[in-house]
Design a protein around this motif. Structure first.
Motif, short mmCIF file in Angstrom:
data_model
loop_
_atom_site.label_atom_id
_atom_site.label_comp_id
_atom_site.label_asym_id
_atom_site.label_seq_id
_atom_site.Cartn_x
_atom_site.Cartn_y
_atom_site.Cartn_z
N ASN A 199 12.27 66.74 27.83
CA ASN A 199 12.06 65.33 27.52
C ASN A 199 11.21 64.72 28.65
O ASN A 199 11.58 64.81 29.82
N PRO A 200 10.07 64.08 28.33
CA PRO A 200 9.19 63.57 29.39
C PRO A 200 9.86 62.53 30.28
O PRO A 200 9.48 62.34 31.44
N LEU A 201 10.88 61.84 29.75
CA LEU A 201 11.57 60.86 30.57
C LEU A 201 12.44 61.50 31.64
O LEU A 201 12.77 60.87 32.65
N GLU A 252 21.67 61.73 28.15
CA GLU A 252 21.78 62.75 29.19
C GLU A 252 21.82 62.12 30.59
O GLU A 252 22.62 62.54 31.44
N ALA A 253 21.00 61.11 30.81
CA ALA A 253 20.96 60.48 32.13
C ALA A 253 22.25 59.72 32.42
O ALA A 253 22.73 59.69 33.56
N LEU A 254 22.82 59.12 31.39
CA LEU A 254 24.08 58.41 31.54
C LEU A 254 25.20 59.37 31.99
O LEU A 254 25.95 59.09 32.92
N ALA A 255 25.25 60.52 31.30
CA ALA A 255 26.27 61.52 31.64
C ALA A 255 26.04 62.08 33.04
O ALA A 255 27.00 62.30 33.80
N GLU A 256 24.78 62.28 33.39
CA GLU A 256 24.47 62.81 34.72
C GLU A 256 24.90 61.85 35.81
O GLU A 256 25.49 62.25 36.83
N HIS A 257 24.65 60.56 35.60
CA HIS A 257 25.04 59.56 36.60
C HIS A 257 26.56 59.51 36.74
O HIS A 257 27.09 59.46 37.86
N GLU A 293 19.49 58.59 39.66
CA GLU A 293 18.03 58.64 39.70
C GLU A 293 17.43 58.79 38.31
O GLU A 293 16.47 58.09 37.93
N ALA A 294 17.97 59.70 37.53
CA ALA A 294 17.45 59.94 36.18
C ALA A 294 17.64 58.71 35.30
O ALA A 294 16.74 58.32 34.53
N LEU A 295 18.79 58.07 35.42
CA LEU A 295 19.06 56.87 34.60
C LEU A 295 18.11 55.74 34.99
O LEU A 295 17.60 55.01 34.12
N ASP A 296 17.85 55.58 36.28
CA ASP A 296 16.90 54.56 36.73
C ASP A 296 15.53 54.78 36.11
O ASP A 296 14.86 53.83 35.69
N ALA A 354 10.60 45.40 38.77
CA ALA A 354 10.30 46.61 39.52
C ALA A 354 10.57 47.82 38.64
O ALA A 354 11.70 48.02 38.20
N MET A 355 9.54 48.60 38.39
CA MET A 355 9.75 49.87 37.71
C MET A 355 10.29 50.90 38.70
O MET A 355 10.87 51.91 38.30
N ARG A 356 10.10 50.63 39.97
CA ARG A 356 10.75 51.42 41.03
C ARG A 356 10.83 50.53 42.28
O ARG A 356 9.83 49.95 42.70
N SER A 357 12.03 50.40 42.83
CA SER A 357 12.22 49.57 44.03
C SER A 357 12.03 50.39 45.29
O SER A 357 12.23 51.60 45.31
#
Length: 673
Positions: free
Chosen positions: A3-5, A32-37, A65-68, A422-425
């Motif tokens: 997944n590109p995200l 997936e990112a939710l579970a990882e976090h 990080e992935a969820l962000d 901010a897309m990244r802080s």
């Protein structure tokens, strides 16, 4: 395929690979990112080692990080370029994110580690910023209900989940009402409109696939229509559609949603032991209490209302001289105010606007940032989420500092207003991150091949949102949770409102206010008129703003109203709202307050910040130059780079030596006695 995200982004500066991302990628990446976090958080909570700042607080800072990444892309695009699929995903994601937050803040083992550190804080040898992050983390857990048990904890989770759903519904209803209305204009309907308004109306028609010009509910189009159209019947029709957003009945009506949101917020505050939601919300702000907010607003309301009433009498006299009987109405105010401005200041918006080209105003904001802070902006040729977007690399002394993205034009898929996100802080720990910042606006898009020109208010918006961007780009802290605009809500508008002042610096307009057709600089006589008229109609603009702030405050300071619209009317009657002026944001379209908790009980913060921004710019004037290098260095050190690493009042006091009073604001608005 990956997944590109969720893949490693091998792109310039770590920008999201927008071209490779489809709407079908969001849901699985989110899951997936939710579970990882959550798994990362559980590892921290279950760590058998004694709690330390590094293995608990800093580890939490690095988790997710992935969820962000997923959410930064999704929410940036869903706000600026929505579609039915993304709207449906928002409705799905909102309660899941609320449940995710509840699971983290409700993790007893994790809270025990945070509380243990808090109780031992004096013996931990923490730096000032580490101590601040620990305090904010502990406070966040407590305010989220981590100390609640049993049925109270369960109910808190239900309340927060429902609020998340309602906020999304409110926003989407407002977008639907804004996108679903337009008024087609025939040639006979264009009376009084200058060419720039006609061009904007034609461009809006092209965007909607119409043959002729149309008026939409985009502020950058409807406001000039109300200023210039000599067709009083059409002004009334457009104005009524504008103020009815969210209050049209049916599926998109927001009045019931607003009532439920207010009731749930009051319940949330009560569960945590607060008298009202306003007391709960303002506890962490500079103002501290509802009474202090009310006092500030009323100090400014009284002279502003007096000025507005006096101005209204003048405008009504002008209207009656035109042969229009009856009282001045809300759809008349801007039309006659524009006539008055031209008569008293010889200032015509149609004459002014060609000198305020969007590209030149962007260039002007960049130039001010260079002179003040040594920043350089290099255009980037990168794929972004919409063809209208553009990007720049931000450097200082040849070193990469940030990426800045601008998305300036209105479209039906974009929610109204203007914002910075901010897309990244920025962060240094636990890993180094450079910021990716985006400004989103809703200016009228010009016809193909024509330059975009702005009103003076639009030009202010360019500087305002870029002030927010500077707060993010110049951030220089260790932890992302206190980076950039992660400050008290009534401090967050200081950098943005302060930066607006540089638009009024004569040498800035002399250099960058050039005519769209001839390229000639704005004549000095016109420049002088612009600056002299800066406070024109300030009674009107101050009254419409404070009315909204007062309604927001009173909604949240006491028992939640069963009928918010009735209470809104009662509040406005109590303060003596002039009949020809309406709230800047009435309840059914008050997205600041009802699309999320950000500005709830906090719309006053623009004025609280203005008290400081008037005083802060006075520091430059006292130093003898708007570009005084010593003051610029102090502004960066104590305000722009510090983020939320210290208490806001302490930061301002370090910058200015004291806290300001309301006098500078009243003088700046021309409302001082």
């Amino acid at each position: 395929m990956t997944n590109p995200l969720l893949a490693d982004w091998d792109t310039p500066f770590g920008l999201a690979p927008f071209a490779a991302i489809s709407d079908e990628d969001y849901a699985p990446a989110f899951k997936e990112a939710l579970a990882e976090h959550l798994a990362e958080v559980e590892v921290i909570a279950d760590n058998p080692e004694p709690a330390s700042f590094a293995n608990t607080i800093e580890a939490m800072e690095g988790a997710g990080e992935a969820l962000d990444k997923v959410l930064s892309v999704f929410f940036s695009i869903s706000g600026a370029d929505s579609n039915p699929v993304r709207q449906d995903l928002q409705r799905q994601f909102s309660p899941k994110l609320s449940a995710h937050s509840t699971a983290i803040y409700g993790n007893a083992a994790l809270f025990a580690r945070v509380r243990d550190l808090w109780e031992r804080r004096e013996s931990l040898g923490l730096s000032d910023e580490e101590a601040r992050v620990l305090m904010l983390t502990h406070r966040g857990f407590v305010r989220a209900g981590a100390a609640l048990n049993g049925e109270e904890a369960k109910r808190m989770a239900e309340v927060k989940s429902r609020l998340a759903v309602l906020g999304t519904e409110f926003t989407q209803n407002l977008l639907a009402d804004e996108a679903g209305w337009h008024m087609a204009l025939s040639e006979g309907d264009l009376d009084g409109l200058p060419e720039f308004v006609k061009a904007s109306a034609r461009a809006a028609g092209e965007d909607l696939g119409k043959d002729g010009p149309v008026i939409t509910l985009s502020r950058s189009l409807i406001v000039p229509f109300l200023q210039f159209s000599s067709r009083r019947d059409l002004r009334e029709k457009a104005w009524r559609a504008w103020v009815a957003r969210g209050e049209n009945g049916g599926e998109t009506d927001n009045t019931g949603i607003a009532a439920e949101i207010l009731a749930l917020r009051a319940e949330r505050a009560a569960l945590l032991g607060y008298r009202s939601f306003a007391e709960y919300k303002l506890e962490t702000e500079m103002a501290g209490s509802p009474d202090k907010v009310r006092d500030l607003l009323m100090q400014v309301w009284k002279p502003a209302r007096a000025q507005a009433l006096a101005d209204g009498e003048v405008l009504e006299g002008m209207m009656q001289a035109d042969g229009v009987n009856g009282p001045l109405q809300a759809w008349d105010w801007r039309f006659y105010a524009e006539k008055r401005r031209k008569a008293e200041h010889d200032l015509d918006e149609a004459e002014l606007k060609p000198y305020l080209q969007l590209d030149k105003m962007i260039e002007a904001s960049f130039s001010c940032a260079h002179r003040l802070f040594g920043l350089e902006f290099r255009p980037l040729d990168v794929a972004l989420y919409h063809p209208d977007c553009r990007a720049w690399e931000v450097l200082r002394d040849g070193k990469h500092l940030a990426v800045f993205i601008g998305d300036y034009f209105a479209r039906s898929s974009k929610r109204s207003g203007a914002w910075c996100s901010a897309m990244r802080s920025q962060a240094k720990r636990p890993q180094v991150k450079t910021p990716i910042i985006i400004n989103v606006c809703n200016f009228s898009k010009p016809s193909k091949g024509q330059p975009a020109v702005l009103s003076y208010d639009d030009a202010r918006t360019v500087f305002h949102e870029f002030g927010h961007a500077l707060h993010q780009m110049l951030s220089d802290v260790d932890f992302g949770s206190v980076a950039g605009t992660s400050v008290a809500r009534d401090f967050v508008e200081l950098p943005s409102q302060l930066f607006e002042h540089w638009l009024e610096v004569p040498q800035v307009l002399e250099e960058f206010a050039t005519h769209a057709e001839t390229g000639e600089a704005m004549p000095r006589a016109l420049l002088d008129k612009v600056l002299k008229a800066a406070n024109f109609d300030m009674g009107f603009s101050t009254v419409e703003y404070i009315a909204s702030a007062l309604v927001d405050l009173e909604f949240h300071d006491g028992k939640a109203p069963a009928d918010p619209m009735k209470m809104q009317a009662e509040i406005l009657e109590q303060v003596g709202m002039p009949s020809a002026i309406t709230m800047r944001h009435a309840t059914p379209h008050f997205a600041h307050v009802f699309s999320g908790d950000g500005y709830s009980s906090g719309y006053y913060s623009y004025m609280w910040s203005e008290v400081m921004d008037a005083d802060a710019f006075a520091a430059f004037e006292e130093a003898g130059s708007a570009f005084d290098p010593e003051m610029a260095a102090r502004l960066e050190k104590f305000i722009l780079s510090a983020g939320g690493s210290q208490d806001a009042e302490a930061l301002y006091t370090q910058f200015r030596g004291r806290m300001p009073g309301v006098d500078a604001l009243l003088r700046g608005r021309g409302l001082a006695a």
